[in-house]
Write an enzyme that holds these catalytic residues in place. Structure first.
Site, PDB file in Angstrom:
ATOM      1  N   ARG A 251      35.140  35.189  29.540  1.00 16.76           N
ATOM      2  CA  ARG A 251      36.609  35.063  29.666  1.00 16.76           C
ATOM      3  C   ARG A 251      37.159  36.471  29.893  1.00 16.76           C
ATOM      4  NH1 ARG A 251      39.777  31.652  25.302  1.00 16.76           N
ATOM      5  NH2 ARG A 251      41.292  31.468  27.011  1.00 16.76           N
TER       6      ARG A 251
ATOM      7  N   ASP B 107      46.231  39.030  23.173  1.00 17.72           N
ATOM      8  CA  ASP B 107      44.857  39.079  23.662  1.00 17.72           C
ATOM      9  C   ASP B 107      44.493  40.420  24.260  1.00 17.72           C
ATOM     10  OD1 ASP B 107      45.821  36.111  23.789  1.00 17.72           O
ATOM     11  OD2 ASP B 107      43.631  36.047  23.733  1.00 17.72           O
TER      12      ASP B 107
ATOM     13  N   ASN C  82      49.448  37.445  26.166  1.00 19.55           N
ATOM     14  CA  ASN C  82      49.197  36.403  25.176  1.00 19.55           C
ATOM     15  C   ASN C  82      49.269  35.057  25.881  1.00 19.55           C
ATOM     16  OD1 ASN C  82      48.684  35.882  22.298  1.00 19.55           O
ATOM     17  ND2 ASN C  82      50.631  34.778  22.362  1.00 19.55           N
TER      18      ASN C  82
HETATM   19  C1  LIG Z   1      44.553  36.249  17.324  1.00 21.36           C
HETATM   20  S1  LIG Z   1      44.369  36.204  19.028  1.00 21.36           S
HETATM   21  C2  LIG Z   1      44.889  34.591  19.378  1.00 21.36           C
HETATM   22  C3  LIG Z   1      45.310  34.439  20.804  1.00 21.36           C
HETATM   23  O1  LIG Z   1      44.267  33.853  21.590  1.00 21.36           O
HETATM   24  C4  LIG Z   1      44.791  32.664  22.158  1.00 21.36           C
HETATM   25  O2  LIG Z   1      44.261  32.380  23.418  1.00 21.36           O
HETATM   26  P1  LIG Z   1      43.064  31.281  23.543  1.00 21.36           P
HETATM   27  O3  LIG Z   1      43.402  30.144  22.610  1.00 21.36           O
HETATM   28  O4  LIG Z   1      43.102  30.892  25.014  1.00 21.36           O
HETATM   29  O5  LIG Z   1      41.803  32.020  23.172  1.00 21.36           O
HETATM   30  C5  LIG Z   1      46.269  32.909  22.242  1.00 21.36           C
HETATM   31  O6  LIG Z   1      46.607  33.788  23.286  1.00 21.36           O
HETATM   32  C6  LIG Z   1      46.494  33.526  20.892  1.00 21.36           C
HETATM   33  O7  LIG Z   1      47.676  34.194  20.710  1.00 21.36           O
END
Ligand SMILES: CSC[C@H]1O[C@H](OP(=O)(O)O)[C@H](O)[C@@H]1O
EC number: 5.3.1.23
Length: 358
Positions: free
Chosen positions: A94, A245, A255
């Site tokens: 990713r 992120d 984010n």
């Molecule tokens: C504590 S970082 C969490 C952050 O990651 C999520 O993305 P994903 O669910 O696609 O990995 C989202 O951006 C969150 O804020």
């Protein structure tokens, strides 16, 4: 509170396995995924069985330990070559969360600096580094919660807090980032009332954040992403807090998609917008948010989410998984080292050192 199932943990010695709580199936099923090789970790990250910037980094670090297992009975140089190959492979799972490449860089360093040791000894050092990354993240989560609650000490009891996506224990190696602040506010009897954006298309808010909050008996209300502005206009939100992120050197932050819109709405309603993130989420190698790679995901997540077709077959779909919030919309970034108010490069640099090290 029901005893939480660990988001992820390593089981065994250098020939052990990585055990993940499968977040694709929450909240209706709590099932574990046992990863026995690197490919299974790559798939788990790509398909969001494990997700959230810090958790992705920790899972990848343990993935390197799984990758090392095939070279235990070789020599040091072939093992080092294998580690480089595995890190390159996992880095492709990713693109947006910098914690992934940050954790892999730490694993690479352990391998490159190895000398006068055999592959098994190097594998022991790699597992120790992965465990350290995991343990440090858990401490960072606790420190973020404490700094955030200290910052918000004057928040009225029962204040409305809106959050987007999931930045809780499920996204980290500890109790979360944005949710860690909310948990600590609850521990201090602030009784936060949390408005949870469902967070289309994968519904991390609906499926994961409400699940975590309800486990801790914290009042929460689920809303459609499109209702966030309405709830703010109704005076129900005193604060917004999300995770991140990747944060550029000037404080621009990537984010989950929809965060930028929440930040714009918050600003137009005079509501503070905070980001909670460990220093391992900062990428000082990029000057601003325009350089943050935004993951594009399958359109099927939008038109066939959770098994139900919601659009005509063949419709064009654009599905960016993240967006970028400019620093000028961010009231502060809450880190494990303290709060960076009105983030700028000049204010970030003294707190965040290159590589996320303290
Ligand atoms: C504590 S970082 C969490 C952050 O990651 C999520 O993305 P994903 O669910 O696609 O990995 C989202 O951006 C969150 O804020």
């Amino acid at each position: 509170m029901t005893q939480p199932i660990p988001t992820l943990h390593w089981q065994g010695d250098i020939e052990g396995t990585l055990v993940l709580l499968d977040q694709k199936l929450l909240p209706t099923k709590t099932e574990l995924v046992v990863c026995t090789n690197v490919d299974e970790v790559w798939i788990a990250i790509q398909e969001l069985s494990v997700r959230g910037a810090p958790a992705i980094g920790i899972a990848a670090a343990y993935g390197v330990c799984l990758g090392a297992q095939v070279a235990l009975d070789t020599e040091l140089q072939p093992m080092q070559s294998r580690i480089r190959q595995v890190c390159d492979y996992l880095a492709e799972s990713r693109p947006t969360a910098v914690n992934l490449t940050w954790a892999l860089a730490r694993m690479r360093t352990v391998a490159e600096q190895a000398s006068d040791c055999n592959p098994r000894e190097l594998a022991e050092a790699l597992l120790a580094e992965a465990r350290a990354i995991h343990a440090e993240d858990a401490q960072m989560c606790a420190d973020i919660g404490r700094h955030g609650a200290d910052l918000l000490a004057e928040l009225p009891v029962g204040a409305g807090i809106l959050t987007h996506c999931n930045a809780g224990a499920l996204a980290t190696g500890g109790q979360g980032t944005a949710l860690s602040v909310i948990f600590e506010l609850a521990n201090r009897d602030k009784h936060p009332r949390v408005w949870v954006d469902e967070t289309r298309p994968l519904l991390q808010g609906a499926r994961l954040t409400t699940w975590e909050l309800m486990q801790r008996d914290i009042e929460c209300t689920l809303i459609c992403d499109s209702a966030a502005a309405h709830v703010m206009a109704a005076g129900q939100v005193q604060l917004v807090i999300t995770g991140a992120d990747r944060i550029a050197a000037n404080g621009d932050a990537a984010n989950k998609i929809g965060t930028y819109g929440v930040a714009v709405h918050a600003r137009s309603h005079g509501i503070p917008f905070y980001i909670a993130a460990p220093t391992s989420t900062f990428d000082l190698s990029i000057a601003n948010g325009s350089q943050i790679p935004i993951e594009q995901r399958s359109g099927q997540e939008v038109v066939q989410g959770f098994g139900t077709a919601t659009a005509p077959t063949g419709v064009a779909v654009y599905n960016p998984a993240f967006d970028m919030t400019p620093a000028e919309l961010i009231s502060g970034i809450i880190t494990e080292l303290g709060v960076i108010l009105s983030p700028t490069q000049e204010r970030i640099a003294p707190i965040v050192h290159p590589g996320g090290k303290k």
